[in-house]
Design a protein around this motif. Structure first.
Motif, mmCIF file in Angstrom:
data_model
loop_
_atom_site.group_PDB
_atom_site.id
_atom_site.type_symbol
_atom_site.label_atom_id
_atom_site.label_comp_id
_atom_site.label_asym_id
_atom_site.label_seq_id
_atom_site.Cartn_x
_atom_site.Cartn_y
_atom_site.Cartn_z
ATOM 1 N N ILE A 7 1.170 -0.974 0.039
ATOM 2 C CA ILE A 7 0.399 -0.056 -0.269
ATOM 3 C C ILE A 7 1.573 1.372 -0.109
ATOM 4 O O ILE A 7 1.984 1.128 0.459
ATOM 5 C CB ILE A 7 -0.757 -0.340 1.413
ATOM 6 N N ASP A 8 0.399 2.349 -1.009
ATOM 7 C CA ASP A 8 1.411 3.342 -1.314
ATOM 8 C C ASP A 8 1.137 4.497 -0.251
ATOM 9 O O ASP A 8 0.065 4.210 0.644
ATOM 10 C CB ASP A 8 1.263 3.697 -2.896
ATOM 11 N N ALA A 9 1.958 5.258 0.242
ATOM 12 C CA ALA A 9 1.285 6.686 1.540
ATOM 13 C C ALA A 9 0.457 6.858 0.847
ATOM 14 O O ALA A 9 -0.290 7.204 2.472
ATOM 15 C CB ALA A 9 2.855 7.141 0.757
ATOM 16 N N GLN A 10 -0.572 7.301 0.428
ATOM 17 C CA GLN A 10 -1.149 7.531 0.164
ATOM 18 C C GLN A 10 -2.616 6.669 0.838
ATOM 19 O O GLN A 10 -3.227 7.125 1.932
ATOM 20 C CB GLN A 10 -2.661 7.661 -1.732
ATOM 21 N N PHE A 11 -2.386 5.636 0.541
ATOM 22 C CA PHE A 11 -3.342 4.337 1.269
ATOM 23 C C PHE A 11 -3.155 4.075 2.187
ATOM 24 O O PHE A 11 -3.405 3.412 3.577
ATOM 25 C CB PHE A 11 -3.640 3.283 0.289
ATOM 26 N N ALA A 12 -2.064 4.341 2.645
ATOM 27 C CA ALA A 12 -1.084 4.150 3.886
ATOM 28 C C ALA A 12 -1.787 4.611 5.287
ATOM 29 O O ALA A 12 -2.141 4.765 6.371
ATOM 30 C CB ALA A 12 0.370 4.067 4.687
ATOM 31 N N GLN A 13 -2.740 6.474 4.434
ATOM 32 C CA GLN A 13 -3.127 7.096 5.122
ATOM 33 C C GLN A 13 -4.500 6.364 6.069
ATOM 34 O O GLN A 13 -5.011 6.829 6.603
ATOM 35 C CB GLN A 13 -3.661 8.603 4.874
ATOM 36 N N GLY A 14 -4.983 5.369 5.361
ATOM 37 C CA GLY A 14 -6.233 5.023 5.364
ATOM 38 C C GLY A 14 -6.115 4.209 6.917
ATOM 39 O O GLY A 14 -7.222 3.837 7.468
ATOM 40 N N LEU A 15 -5.010 3.661 6.846
ATOM 41 C CA LEU A 15 -4.279 2.284 7.960
ATOM 42 C C LEU A 15 -4.903 2.732 9.589
ATOM 43 O O LEU A 15 -5.347 2.351 10.483
ATOM 44 C CB LEU A 15 -3.516 1.780 7.984
ATOM 45 N N LEU A 85 -13.699 -4.097 8.085
ATOM 46 C CA LEU A 85 -13.580 -2.887 7.348
ATOM 47 C C LEU A 85 -12.452 -3.079 6.264
ATOM 48 O O LEU A 85 -11.377 -4.072 6.509
ATOM 49 C CB LEU A 85 -13.127 -1.275 8.247
ATOM 50 N N ARG A 86 -12.769 -2.364 5.263
ATOM 51 C CA ARG A 86 -11.883 -2.627 3.669
ATOM 52 C C ARG A 86 -11.239 -1.193 3.838
ATOM 53 O O ARG A 86 -11.783 -0.167 4.038
ATOM 54 C CB ARG A 86 -12.623 -3.128 2.383
ATOM 55 N N PRO A 87 -9.994 -1.670 2.688
ATOM 56 C CA PRO A 87 -9.738 -0.055 2.463
ATOM 57 C C PRO A 87 -9.924 0.530 1.840
ATOM 58 O O PRO A 87 -10.811 -0.011 1.153
ATOM 59 C CB PRO A 87 -7.842 -0.623 2.413
ATOM 60 N N SER A 88 -10.261 1.740 1.998
ATOM 61 C CA SER A 88 -10.238 2.176 0.566
ATOM 62 C C SER A 88 -9.543 3.229 0.078
ATOM 63 O O SER A 88 -8.071 3.495 0.368
ATOM 64 C CB SER A 88 -11.361 3.841 1.069
ATOM 65 N N ILE A 174 -6.185 2.385 -12.540
ATOM 66 C CA ILE A 174 -7.108 1.797 -12.289
ATOM 67 C C ILE A 174 -6.845 0.471 -11.363
ATOM 68 O O ILE A 174 -7.362 0.123 -10.505
ATOM 69 C CB ILE A 174 -8.832 0.998 -12.673
ATOM 70 N N TRP A 175 -5.510 -0.125 -11.837
ATOM 71 C CA TRP A 175 -5.261 -1.134 -12.193
ATOM 72 C C TRP A 175 -4.391 -1.471 -10.315
ATOM 73 O O TRP A 175 -4.962 -2.187 -9.403
ATOM 74 C CB TRP A 175 -4.075 -2.010 -12.560
ATOM 75 N N ARG A 176 -3.472 -0.036 -10.223
ATOM 76 C CA ARG A 176 -2.560 0.796 -9.301
ATOM 77 C C ARG A 176 -3.768 0.473 -7.401
ATOM 78 O O ARG A 176 -3.027 0.132 -6.506
ATOM 79 C CB ARG A 176 -1.588 1.378 -9.059
ATOM 80 N N THR A 177 -4.795 1.289 -8.220
ATOM 81 C CA THR A 177 -5.899 1.167 -6.953
ATOM 82 C C THR A 177 -6.362 0.510 -6.729
ATOM 83 O O THR A 177 -6.634 0.272 -5.407
ATOM 84 C CB THR A 177 -6.665 2.877 -7.222
ATOM 85 N N ALA A 178 -7.083 -0.559 -7.949
ATOM 86 C CA ALA A 178 -7.257 -1.523 -7.009
ATOM 87 C C ALA A 178 -6.560 -2.687 -6.146
ATOM 88 O O ALA A 178 -6.653 -3.007 -4.988
ATOM 89 C CB ALA A 178 -8.190 -2.401 -8.187
ATOM 90 N N GLU A 179 -5.630 -2.745 -6.735
ATOM 91 C CA GLU A 179 -4.538 -3.326 -5.977
ATOM 92 C C GLU A 179 -4.246 -3.104 -4.128
ATOM 93 O O GLU A 179 -4.558 -3.675 -3.472
ATOM 94 C CB GLU A 179 -3.588 -3.781 -6.578
ATOM 95 N N ALA A 180 -4.324 -1.722 -4.383
ATOM 96 C CA ALA A 180 -4.217 -0.981 -2.767
ATOM 97 C C ALA A 180 -4.801 -1.003 -2.400
ATOM 98 O O ALA A 180 -5.262 -1.184 -0.818
ATOM 99 C CB ALA A 180 -3.181 0.312 -2.911
#
Length: 441
Positions: A7-15, A85-88, A174-180
């Motif tokens: 999960i890249d930095a943007q999605f790490a915020q979701g944790l 809960l799922r990552p966003s 879309i692919w990168r975001t789906a994986e994250a």
């Protein structure tokens, strides 16, 4: 071993999320929901108005059964597991996928609950439904006048990949975001007509497959919209180009983990389970159209010689039929149902597919002969999907066995909403109809 994608930095915020986005799919496949603080999400429920099941796309109120319009528009409860809960794709946010309850009981209009009932019915036979989902969509960009025009992909071709098919790298994003977000992708590529793309998710148990499809569609549309593009899953946005479908690849695992269809094609003898599934899907073909092809534009796609699920037929490794038996054997053996489009709720559509298939198995429906003609100019049946949404709704109401299996209250509400939609859209030109749906589908 941890197999989750990085999960890249943007999605790490979701944790360390500050809020939760609670979502559910309504009968129009709109992602209804609300944001709540994480402290409130820990309760595992929130409340929303039951009137979400009493409105059309353009927010016309309809006295649809169960929608609460004539009962004071009371609240329903959206329930979810706060530990699941799922990552966003939204920074600082987690996602909760909800099921609906009303007055302390499972809500009869909840598509996710209808799918769970269908899954449980198959489990009673010792079988676990497994589904792989293929989606098709067109991309639009802003034109010189600010209106939506087709995304400029002059070098695109079927099975195209890379910058000639996608010069702005939209599919990569879309692919990168789906994986994250933990949504497993099987493949992505340009489809037959530009700028159309096929977006395929990995096989999963039926509920996870529906959850993934629901979230993926919403995520992909939101991610591209932020970049100034519109990803449209309309079934037939261009009269002279191919339609966009939603294909369900269905199999069942036994208690030992094996695929019940594993040897059907290899031996040339279809198992009772495969025979029953196909026979049920063919028997209820016309009624399934209302649920799987649920907008007026759907019937511009469902036409003869369109490879779209128009004919009530089946065949082995034959793409001109509605129910295609894959030539693959072993774990990959499956049947592919090719009628639906992405205006349909994956929960509602999959519930209907599973219930129709189960009716075929339990009632011993006769299996028609397979299609061995070309399926384009020569077809072995005269049965097909209705030619308009209104007629499809008639067929669904007349098919009381399927309506009862899926959920009589759910079907009654859906039909009432869609009848009003037909009334609203019926006086619009083709261009106006497309504009009516474009931002929602």
């Amino acid at each position: 071993m941890n197999t989750m994608p990085k999960i890249d930095a943007q999605f790490a915020q979701g944790l360390a999320a500050e809020r939760c986005r609670v979502l559910f799919a309504d009968q129009l496949n709109l992602a209804r929901g609300k944001y709540v603080p994480m402290a409130d999400a820990a309760r595992g429920h929130t409340r929303m108005c039951v009137g979400t099941f009493a409105v059309t796309y353009d927010k016309a109120l309809v006295a649809a059964p169960g929608g609460g319009m004539l009962d004071g528009l009371p609240d329903m409860e959206v329930t979810f597991d706060p530990q699941a809960l799922r990552p966003s794709w939204d920074p600082g946010t987690k996602i909760a996928l909800g099921s609906l309850r009303f007055k302390g009981e499972p809500f009869a209009l909840c598509g996710r609950s209808a799918l769970q009932r269908a899954i449980d019915a198959w489990r009673a036979h010792g079988l676990e439904p497994m589904v792989g989902i293929e989606m098709e969509a067109y991309v639009f960009q802003r034109g010189a006048d600010g209106g939506w025009v087709p995304y400029d992909t002059p070098g695109a071709f079927v099975y195209g990949t890379g910058p000639f098919s996608d010069p702005a790298g939209l599919i990569d994003e879309i692919w990168r975001t789906a994986e994250a977000c933990g949504i497993p992708v099987e493949s992505m590529n340009a489809e037959f007509d530009a700028p159309q793309f096929e977006l395929t998710l990995r096989y999963a148990d039926a509920m996870k497959a529906a959850d993934d499809a629901f979230l993926f569609r919403q995520m992909a549309r939101e991610v591209l919209y932020k970049r100034g593009y519109l990803l449209s899953f309309l079934p037939k946005p261009f009269a002279q180009k191919s339609g966009s479908g939603l294909h369900f690849n269905l199999s069942f695992t036994k208690d030992d983990g094996g695929n019940v269809f594993a040897n059907d094609v290899a031996t040339g003898t279809l198992s009772p389970e495969m025979k029953g599934c196909i026979a049920g899907l063919i028997r209820h073909h016309e009624a399934l159209a209302a649920i799987m092809a649920p907008i007026t534009n759907s019937y511009a796609r469902l036409q003869p010689a369109s490879l779209s699920g128009y004919w009530a037929n089946w065949g082995i490794d034959h793409r001109s039929v509605t129910v295609r038996v894959s030539a693959e054997t072993g774990p990959a053996a499956r049947i592919e149902h090719r009628m639906a489009d992405c205006a349909a709720s994956p929960y509602f559509a999959m519930a209907a597919m599973l219930q129709a298939a189960l009716l075929g198995l339990e009632n011993g429906y006769d299996l028609p002969e397979p299609e061995t003609n070309d399926g384009l100019e020569t077809i072995n049946t005269d049965r097909h999907t209705p030619h308009c949404l209104s007629d499809a709704l008639d067929a669904l109401e007349a098919d009381t066995a399927l309506a009862y299996a899926v959920g009589a209250d759910l079907v009654a509400n859906f039909v009432a909403i869609k009848r009003d939609e037909v009334r609203i859209v019926g006086d619009l030109s083709e261009a106006e109809q497309l504009a009516y749906y474009l931002h929602y589908v």
